[in-house]
Each structure stands twice: as structure tokens, then as C-alpha cells.
Write an enzyme that holds these catalytic residues in place. Structure first.
Site, PDB file in Angstrom:
ATOM      1  N   CYS A  79       0.792  -1.240   0.000  1.00 24.48           N
ATOM      2  CA  CYS A  79       0.000   0.000   0.000  1.00 24.48           C
ATOM      3  C   CYS A  79       0.821   1.286   0.000  1.00 24.48           C
ATOM      4  O   CYS A  79       0.798   2.036  -0.952  1.00 24.48           O
ATOM      5  CB  CYS A  79      -0.920  -0.004   1.219  1.00 24.48           C
ATOM      6  SG  CYS A  79      -2.118  -1.333   1.172  1.00 24.48           S
TER       7      CYS A  79
HETATM    8  N1  LIG Z   1      -2.755  -6.317   1.359  1.00 25.19           N
HETATM    9  C1  LIG Z   1      -3.170  -5.293   2.065  1.00 25.19           C
HETATM   10  O1  LIG Z   1      -2.772  -5.121   3.200  1.00 25.19           O
HETATM   11  C2  LIG Z   1      -4.172  -4.304   1.505  1.00 25.19           C
HETATM   12  C3  LIG Z   1      -4.807  -3.435   2.397  1.00 25.19           C
HETATM   13  C4  LIG Z   1      -5.743  -2.538   1.915  1.00 25.19           C
HETATM   14  C5  LIG Z   1      -5.992  -2.479   0.542  1.00 25.19           C
HETATM   15  N2  LIG Z   1      -5.339  -3.323  -0.327  1.00 25.19           N
HETATM   16  C6  LIG Z   1      -5.670  -3.224  -1.751  1.00 25.19           C
HETATM   17  O2  LIG Z   1      -6.517  -4.320  -2.104  1.00 25.19           O
HETATM   18  C7  LIG Z   1      -6.251  -4.739  -3.444  1.00 25.19           C
HETATM   19  C8  LIG Z   1      -5.924  -6.217  -3.462  1.00 25.19           C
HETATM   20  O3  LIG Z   1      -4.715  -6.431  -2.749  1.00 25.19           O
HETATM   21  P1  LIG Z   1      -4.250  -7.811  -2.145  1.00 25.19           P
HETATM   22  O4  LIG Z   1      -3.188  -7.472  -1.154  1.00 25.19           O
HETATM   23  O5  LIG Z   1      -5.418  -8.618  -1.696  1.00 25.19           O
HETATM   24  O6  LIG Z   1      -3.612  -8.505  -3.439  1.00 25.19           O
HETATM   25  P2  LIG Z   1      -3.030 -10.006  -3.558  1.00 25.19           P
HETATM   26  O7  LIG Z   1      -1.942  -9.932  -4.548  1.00 25.19           O
HETATM   27  O8  LIG Z   1      -2.786 -10.562  -2.200  1.00 25.19           O
HETATM   28  O9  LIG Z   1      -4.242 -10.837  -4.161  1.00 25.19           O
HETATM   29  C9  LIG Z   1      -4.744 -10.647  -5.421  1.00 25.19           C
HETATM   30  C10 LIG Z   1      -5.294 -11.975  -5.937  1.00 25.19           C
HETATM   31  O10 LIG Z   1      -5.880 -11.720  -7.210  1.00 25.19           O
HETATM   32  C11 LIG Z   1      -5.574 -12.798  -8.067  1.00 25.19           C
HETATM   33  N3  LIG Z   1      -5.746 -12.343  -9.430  1.00 25.19           N
HETATM   34  C12 LIG Z   1      -4.896 -11.659 -10.225  1.00 25.19           C
HETATM   35  N4  LIG Z   1      -5.491 -11.375 -11.400  1.00 25.19           N
HETATM   36  C13 LIG Z   1      -6.749 -11.882 -11.341  1.00 25.19           C
HETATM   37  C14 LIG Z   1      -7.859 -11.876 -12.216  1.00 25.19           C
HETATM   38  N5  LIG Z   1      -7.800 -11.291 -13.409  1.00 25.19           N
HETATM   39  N6  LIG Z   1      -9.004 -12.494 -11.821  1.00 25.19           N
HETATM   40  C15 LIG Z   1      -9.078 -13.083 -10.603  1.00 25.19           C
HETATM   41  N7  LIG Z   1      -8.064 -13.101  -9.735  1.00 25.19           N
HETATM   42  C16 LIG Z   1      -6.913 -12.507 -10.090  1.00 25.19           C
HETATM   43  C17 LIG Z   1      -4.175 -13.196  -7.670  1.00 25.19           C
HETATM   44  O11 LIG Z   1      -3.900 -14.532  -8.077  1.00 25.19           O
HETATM   45  C18 LIG Z   1      -4.238 -13.056  -6.139  1.00 25.19           C
HETATM   46  O12 LIG Z   1      -4.653 -14.240  -5.537  1.00 25.19           O
HETATM   47  C19 LIG Z   1      -5.136  -3.823  -3.942  1.00 25.19           C
HETATM   48  O13 LIG Z   1      -5.693  -2.728  -4.614  1.00 25.19           O
HETATM   49  C20 LIG Z   1      -4.482  -3.348  -2.662  1.00 25.19           C
HETATM   50  O14 LIG Z   1      -3.847  -2.111  -2.838  1.00 25.19           O
HETATM   51  C21 LIG Z   1      -4.453  -4.252   0.145  1.00 25.19           C
END
Ligand SMILES: NC(=O)c1ccc[n+]([C@@H]2O[C@H](COP(=O)([O-])OP(=O)(O)OC[C@H]3O[C@@H](n4cnc5c(N)ncnc54)[C@H](O)[C@@H]3O)[C@@H](O)[C@H]2O)c1
Length: 421
Positions: free
Chosen positions: A260
Site C-alpha cells: 500500500c
Molecule cells: N494487502 C493489504 O494489506 C491491503 C490493504 C488494503 C488495501 N489493499 C488493496 O486491495 C487490493 C488487493 O490487494 P491484495 O493485497 O489482496 O492482493 P493479492 O496480490 O494478495 O491478491 C490478489 C489476488 O488476485 C488474483 N488475481 C490476479 N489477477 C486476477 C484476475 N484477473 N481475476 C481473478 N483473480 C486474479 C491473484 O492470483 C491473487 O490471488 C489492492 O488494490 C491493494 O492495494 C491491500
């Protein structure tokens, strides 16, 4: 039984979100492109540290499932998008994954669907990018289907504030969209805070992360000054934090990490340019924070020089902790990666130990965690202060410690072989 809620993206955000809805009795399906993740989830095996396999297995037994097939969304009432929003190599927003998912959803959209984007992004994404794609379905927003933005605030590794009890902000394209989103989240999450538009919800998330980035940069700059003035920055922050109002403590460190804070502020910088606006606080904070690994390398170099009359070149250094924060194994954007590269480029032989990361291949580095034998190294650099390590013992055993996290506390302050940030 058909699932009610599809969560697209089974990652750090998607899996805990699925858990919260499933535990509230909602029927949930996770959609992910990685077959291995889907198989693991369906076996009740969790790869997300915040969701224990035991809890997941119970939910899977009660109907929580995962699939790679987007067709499943046809049967659901709500589709929540929790996909990565990285930066391109030119540090510009890369929405390709999120927009790709919207293109998968559009032909499957039907009357009554609610779609919510949860991925962190710049104000305008939901309305200007997602809505036109969903409207290719021929359905009408606010009447046939609803669309909202609701930022995710999960802090991986944290147990006091979780997806369930952190208030959820939601803003829809129309008031009816906001109502639908608020009703959905209200069915599983303790508090929902409505805002009037998706743009307000999008900017809320960015403000929260920029607030952290700017305050971390401020304390990092103070830490560099304190090094010159021979003042202990940790003592100063601790003392300032005794003020009951108007101050919030932030800690200095080797640089920003995680998905983030190093990334999200630049989503706003990019969008602001469209309005002829230059986000100076964000840029300055980014500059100060990006300098930190370089400053920390110089601390290691000085420590070896003063304590051992050694140079970095030819020294063997143990980096203690490579995850971007304590208690988890997440390596994304970890400042340890930059610091290890800098130490190696200066000629040091670098090993690492991390109880949460057995091995990693990132940023051109391919490394495996070594046994924890601090006495075997010229210098131990504490980069991530995991609680599994006995830092008092470390100070006793190691010949030289550079503590970038104040993990050695009072013991480190009293010891002449500990050099603190
Ligand atoms: N991790 C955190 O702490 C956090 C906190 C707040 C907000 N966010 C935001 O949330 C969002 C997601 O982050 P995250 O940390 O969960 O990401 P992540 O990388 O942990 O997970 C994303 C998932 O999406 C899958 N994926 C990729 N392309 C895909 C598609 N086309 N269709 C279906 N699945 C697909 C990946 O295989 C993965 O499992 C981002 O915008 C991030 O900035 C993350």
C-alpha cells in the site's frame, strides 16, 4: 446452493473478506486466476496468515468455495473486486488487472447485481473506468444494477482491528448504489460509514495511506538529523507520544514496505496532474522514504568502521528479518530487498534469517533463510523486528548489531556494540 457473493481475487484482502461474510452466514465464492490457490482454498488450506486453515476448513465444509471460472458470478447477487492495483515501471497506475476483471464481469452482468470495487485506486476509477465497461452489458446503472467503491483497510498480521470490526466506508454512483453496498457490508461488518460518491470513498483510502507515508517521512528525516546531532530519535518519539493530544507516534525505519504505502500515494499524484496540480507532500515523502535504505547502508558501514575497523567490502552481514513488517512473511516492496542489494553491491557477503520467510526470489535476489547464529557474523542488521527473536540474547551473542527498529530497546542503548538508527 448458489453463492450470494462472489469475491474476485483471493489474496490478502479477498480471503479475509470471504471469511467475514461466510462467518456471518452468507454464501461466498472466491474467484481467482491461479488454479493452485483455488485448489488450496477448496481443500480448506489457507495461505493467508490472518485466516487460519482451521477456520477456513470449517467454512469450506459449510459451503465457502473457490473457482477460476467467472461464470459463477452470474448466479450471485453481489460481486466484490479485490484485485491488485500496482504501478507500472514508469510509476503510473496500472489498472489492467481490475479492468480485465470488469470485462469478464460485463457479459455476465444481470438485473439486480451489485458490483463493488475494493482495490485501492485514484478518485474517478469506479465512475470513469469501471462503469463504462459494465454499461456495455446494456443494463442501466442505479436501476438494473448498482456500482460502488468501498476501500479495504485490512492490516495484515493485526488481531485487534480486523476486516470485521474496522468501519467500512462505501460510496455508490447513485444513492441507491450506496444503499445496496451499505446493506451488504452491514450484514457482516460491524460499522458502515456512507459517503456521497465513489470518488470520496476512493480518496478516503488514499488520504489514509498518504497520511502514513508523510508522517513516516517526517520521522525518517528527523532520524537522519538525530544521527548528526547524536540524539536518540526513539527516545524523542517516545517522549513526544506522552502528549495526550495533538501528536501521534510514527517510527523511523529502513524504508517503506508492503503493497500500500509505497504505491498508493502515486495513484493520486498521477490523477492530480490531470487537474494541473502537483502533490508536493506526496513527492517529498516518497523522496525521503526512498533514501532510507541508502542511509541505513551507511549506518552499517559506519558501525563496522567504528567498532571493528572493517569496511563493508569483505564483511559478512546477517540481515535479521526480511518481511516488510513483523509477524508476517509478506515480502512485497520490503525495504530489506533494497538494503540487501546495496550491501552486496558494496562488497558485503549477505545472509538473512527470518522465521516467517524460508526463501525468496525477488528483485534479482534468490536467497534462503540461514540458521540463527548471530556470533558467526561481523554484523547483524535488524531490519524487521519479529517477536520470535530474543533481542537481549542477540545483543549478548553478536559481536556487532545495527538496530534499525529499536528492537534491542534499553539493552541496545546501554551496549557499545549496538548502533541504532
Ligand atoms: N494487502 C493489504 O494489506 C491491503 C490493504 C488494503 C488495501 N489493499 C488493496 O486491495 C487490493 C488487493 O490487494 P491484495 O493485497 O489482496 O492482493 P493479492 O496480490 O494478495 O491478491 C490478489 C489476488 O488476485 C488474483 N488475481 C490476479 N489477477 C486476477 C484476475 N484477473 N481475476 C481473478 N483473480 C486474479 C491473484 O492470483 C491473487 O490471488 C489492492 O488494490 C491493494 O492495494 C491491500
Amino acid at each position: 446452493m448458489k453463492p450470494e457473493i462472489a469475491i474476485i481475487g483471493a489474496g490478502y484482502v479477498g480471503v479475509p473478506l470471504a471469511q467475514v461474510f461466510a462467518e456471518a452466514g452468507r454464501r461466498v465464492v472466491l474467484v481467482d486466476v491461479v488454479q493452485e490457490r483455488v485448489d488450496q482454498l477448496n481443500r480448506g488450506e489457507s495461505y493467508i496468515e490472518d485466516v487460519p486453515s482451521e477456520a477456513l476448513a470449517k467454512l469450506v465444509a459449510n459451503g465457502l468455495s473457490a473457482t477460476t471460472d467467472y461464470d459463477i458470478v452470474r448466479d450471485t447477487d453481489a460481486i466484490l473486486i479485490a484485485l491488485p492495483t500496482p504501478l507500472s515501471r514508469q510509476r503510473e497506475p496500472d489498472l489492467s488487472i481490475v479492468l480485465g476483471a470488469a470485462r469478464e464481469i460485463a457479459p455476465r452482468l444481470r438485473k439486480g447485481h451489485l458490483v463493488v470495487l475494493e482495490s485501492t485506486t485514484y478518485p474517478g476509477t469506479t465512475r470513469e473506468e469501471i462503469l463504462p465497461i459494465l454499461e456495455t452489458s446494456g443494463l442501466k446503472i442505479g436501476e438494473d444494477f448498482h456500482l460502488a467503491f468501498s476501500p479495504e483497510r485490512v492490516d495484515p498480521g493485526r488481531t485487534d482491528w480486523t476486516t470485521k470490526n474496522v468501519p467500512k466506508v462505501a460510496g455508490g454512483i447513485t444513492p441507491a448504489c450506496t444503499d445496496r453496498a451499505a446493506d451488504l457490508y452491514g450484514s457482516a461488518i460491524d460499522t458502515v460509514h456512507r459517503v456521497s460518491t465513489p470518488e470520496a470513498a476512493e480518496l478516503t483510502k488514499l488520504l489514509e495511506n498518504i497520511f502514513r507515508s508523510v508522517n513516516i517521512a517526517l520521522v525518517n528525516e528527523m532520524a537522519i538529523l538525530c544521527d548528526r546531532m547524536n540524539i536518540d530519535i526513539w527516545e524523542v518519539v517516545e517522549a513526544a507520544a506522552t502528549k495526550p493530544f495533538g501528536f501521534m507516534p510514527f517510527s523511523p525505519g529502513p524504508g517503506l514496505g508492503g503493497h500500500c504505502i509505497p504505491i498508493d500515494p502515486f495513484y493520486l499524484t498521477w490523477k492530480a496532474r490531470e487537474f494541473g496540480f502537483y502533490t508536493e507532500f506526496i513527492e517529498l515523502a516518497g523522496k525521503v522514504n526512498e533514501e532510507m535504505p541508502y542511509f541505513c547502508r551507511s549506518l552499517v558501514s559506519q558501525a563496522l568502521n567504528h567498532a571493528k575497523e572493517m569496511s563493508l567490502k569483505g564483511s559478512n552481514v546477517l540481515v535479521l528479518g526480511v518481511a516488510y513488517k513483523p509477524g508476517i512473511g509478506d515480502m512485497r516492496e520490503s525495504p530489506a530487498l533494497k538494503l540487501i542489494s546495496l550491501l552486496q553491491n558494496a562488497g558485503a557477503d549477505v545472509s538473512y534469517h527470518d522465521p516467517h520467510v524460508t526463501s525468496f526470489t525477488e528483485h534479482g535476489l534468490e536467497m534462503t533463510s540461514v540458521a540463527f547464529e548471530p556470533a558467526a557474523y561481523d554484523c547483524v542488521v535488524i531490519v524487521t523486528d519479529h517477536s520470535e527473536i530474543d533481542y537481549e540474547q542477540l545483543v549478548d551473542d553478536a559481536s556487532l548489531v545495527v538496530d534499525l527498529r529499536n528492537a534491542t530497546g534499553a539493552k541496545g542503548t546501554a551496549s557499545d556494540k549496538v548502533f541504532k538508527l
